[in-house]
Design a protein around this motif. Structure first.
Motif, PDB file in Angstrom:
ATOM      1  N   HIS A 157       0.839  -1.076   0.076  1.00 11.04           N
ATOM      2  CA  HIS A 157       0.079  -0.130   0.013  1.00 11.04           C
ATOM      3  C   HIS A 157       0.856   1.176  -0.119  1.00 11.04           C
ATOM      4  O   HIS A 157       1.934   1.177   0.393  1.00 11.04           O
ATOM      5  N   ALA A 158       0.251   2.377  -0.172  1.00 10.90           N
ATOM      6  CA  ALA A 158       0.697   3.709  -0.040  1.00 10.90           C
ATOM      7  C   ALA A 158      -0.046   4.613   0.068  1.00 10.90           C
ATOM      8  O   ALA A 158      -1.209   4.599  -0.247  1.00 10.90           O
ATOM      9  N   ARG A 159       0.202   5.935   0.551  1.00  9.93           N
ATOM     10  CA  ARG A 159      -0.524   7.129   0.683  1.00  9.93           C
ATOM     11  C   ARG A 159       0.323   8.207   0.673  1.00  9.93           C
ATOM     12  O   ARG A 159       1.513   8.187   1.109  1.00  9.93           O
ATOM     13  N   THR A 160      -0.450   9.292   0.272  1.00 13.11           N
ATOM     14  CA  THR A 160       0.307  10.621   0.389  1.00 13.11           C
ATOM     15  C   THR A 160       0.126  11.149   1.671  1.00 13.11           C
ATOM     16  O   THR A 160      -0.632  10.708   2.697  1.00 13.11           O
ATOM     17  N   SER A 161       0.781  12.261   2.068  1.00 11.17           N
ATOM     18  CA  SER A 161       0.470  12.964   3.142  1.00 11.17           C
ATOM     19  C   SER A 161      -0.617  13.629   2.899  1.00 11.17           C
ATOM     20  O   SER A 161      -1.304  14.186   2.250  1.00 11.17           O
ATOM     21  N   ALA A 162      -1.303  14.089   4.413  1.00  7.28           N
ATOM     22  CA  ALA A 162      -2.412  14.967   4.349  1.00  7.28           C
ATOM     23  C   ALA A 162      -2.102  16.324   4.435  1.00  7.28           C
ATOM     24  O   ALA A 162      -0.668  16.841   4.575  1.00  7.28           O
ATOM     25  N   GLY A 163      -2.948  16.993   3.976  1.00  6.34           N
ATOM     26  CA  GLY A 163      -2.365  18.457   4.091  1.00  6.34           C
ATOM     27  C   GLY A 163      -3.865  19.428   4.432  1.00  6.34           C
ATOM     28  O   GLY A 163      -4.711  19.401   5.118  1.00  6.34           O
ATOM     29  N   SER A 164      -3.791  20.754   3.750  1.00  8.50           N
ATOM     30  CA  SER A 164      -4.898  21.374   4.153  1.00  8.50           C
ATOM     31  C   SER A 164      -5.489  22.396   2.803  1.00  8.50           C
ATOM     32  O   SER A 164      -4.549  22.383   1.682  1.00  8.50           O
ATOM     33  N   LEU A 165      -6.666  22.697   2.749  1.00  7.12           N
ATOM     34  CA  LEU A 165      -6.919  23.587   1.681  1.00  7.12           C
ATOM     35  C   LEU A 165      -7.696  24.823   2.137  1.00  7.12           C
ATOM     36  O   LEU A 165      -8.519  24.659   3.112  1.00  7.12           O
ATOM     37  N   VAL A 166      -7.410  25.838   1.434  1.00 11.33           N
ATOM     38  CA  VAL A 166      -8.223  27.093   1.606  1.00 11.33           C
ATOM     39  C   VAL A 166      -8.833  27.399   0.595  1.00 11.33           C
ATOM     40  O   VAL A 166      -8.130  27.720  -0.486  1.00 11.33           O
ATOM     41  N   VAL A 167     -10.196  27.651   0.620  1.00 12.15           N
ATOM     42  CA  VAL A 167     -10.951  28.398  -0.334  1.00 12.15           C
ATOM     43  C   VAL A 167     -11.304  29.755  -0.224  1.00 12.15           C
ATOM     44  O   VAL A 167     -12.127  29.757   1.107  1.00 12.15           O
ATOM     45  N   THR A 168     -10.989  30.491  -1.091  1.00  9.96           N
ATOM     46  CA  THR A 168     -11.251  31.994  -0.685  1.00  9.96           C
ATOM     47  C   THR A 168     -12.672  32.416  -1.370  1.00  9.96           C
ATOM     48  O   THR A 168     -12.984  31.862  -2.455  1.00  9.96           O
ATOM     49  N   ALA A 169     -13.486  33.278  -0.849  1.00 12.93           N
ATOM     50  CA  ALA A 169     -14.783  33.692  -1.333  1.00 12.93           C
ATOM     51  C   ALA A 169     -14.627  34.404  -2.522  1.00 12.93           C
ATOM     52  O   ALA A 169     -13.602  35.299  -2.671  1.00 12.93           O
ATOM     53  N   ILE A 170     -15.688  34.406  -3.440  1.00 18.94           N
ATOM     54  CA  ILE A 170     -15.388  35.266  -4.734  1.00 18.94           C
ATOM     55  C   ILE A 170     -15.925  36.678  -4.028  1.00 18.94           C
ATOM     56  O   ILE A 170     -16.826  36.982  -3.399  1.00 18.94           O
ATOM     57  N   GLN A 171     -15.243  37.735  -4.512  1.00 24.68           N
ATOM     58  CA  GLN A 171     -15.381  39.390  -4.031  1.00 24.68           C
ATOM     59  C   GLN A 171     -16.251  39.849  -5.223  1.00 24.68           C
ATOM     60  O   GLN A 171     -16.156  39.655  -6.043  1.00 24.68           O
TER      61      GLN A 171
END
Length: 171
Positions: A157-171
């Motif tokens: 098996h294999a897995r990538t590392s976890a991370g984070s996501l930032v979604v910015t709002a439409i202005q």
């Protein structure tokens, strides 16, 4: 006693018999880089997710699972034509999946490397698949790891590392 749930800390990347990489690209093919494991997108952006797997052993029934962060939704090519990566000339996929699923919370693909010529030639499992996501919900989200495993030999098996996501709002 049985306990189920998610760990408080994400498991690190691992590679035991397989390697897996996940990359993000704009629709024109330009790579989107993350900073310290954090991916940033604007609300309504469409991104192409490219997953590459390689195995060190021949044969196998392989399952690839890419869990989505909460701010993304998959554009299912079975429902909308705009979700089909075939229209993107730069996407180079390899290793045809026997089954794919575009779920609300994950992309799933399975590969059968025991069929016909693959088994006789000793071909090692390898594949590149792609799908399109849309950033829909503004906020800061955990980005789960993508994983690959041999369904009948779980030690591979294999897995990538976890991370984070930032979604910015439409202005």
């Amino acid at each position: 006693v049985s306990v189920t749930g998610s760990a408080l800390t994400a498991e690190p990347a691992a590679s035991k018999g397989f390697t897996i990489t996940r990359s993000y690209h704009a629709l024109d093919g330009s790579p989107i880089t993350s900073t310290d494991g954090q991916l940033t997108a604007k609300q309504n952006d469409r991104l192409v997710v490219v997953l590459k797997i390689e195995g060190q052993h021949s044969g196998g029934r392989v399952l690839l699972v890419d869990r989505l962060p909460a701010g993304f939704e998959i554009e299912n090519p079975r429902l909308v034509d705009s979700g089909d990566t075939k229209s993107l000339a730069w996407v180079q996929t390899a290793g045809r999946p026997t089954h794919t699923e575009f779920r609300d919370d994950r992309f799933v693909a399975s590969f059968d490397y025991f069929k016909g010529e693959d088994r006789r030639s000793g071909t090692k499992p390898a594949a590149t698949v792609a799908y399109i996501v849309r950033a829909v919900t503004p906020g800061h989200f955990v980005h789960p790891a993508a994983s690959v495993e041999d369904m009948y030999r779980p030690d591979l098996h294999a897995r990538t590392s976890a991370g984070s996501l930032v979604v910015t709002a439409i202005q």
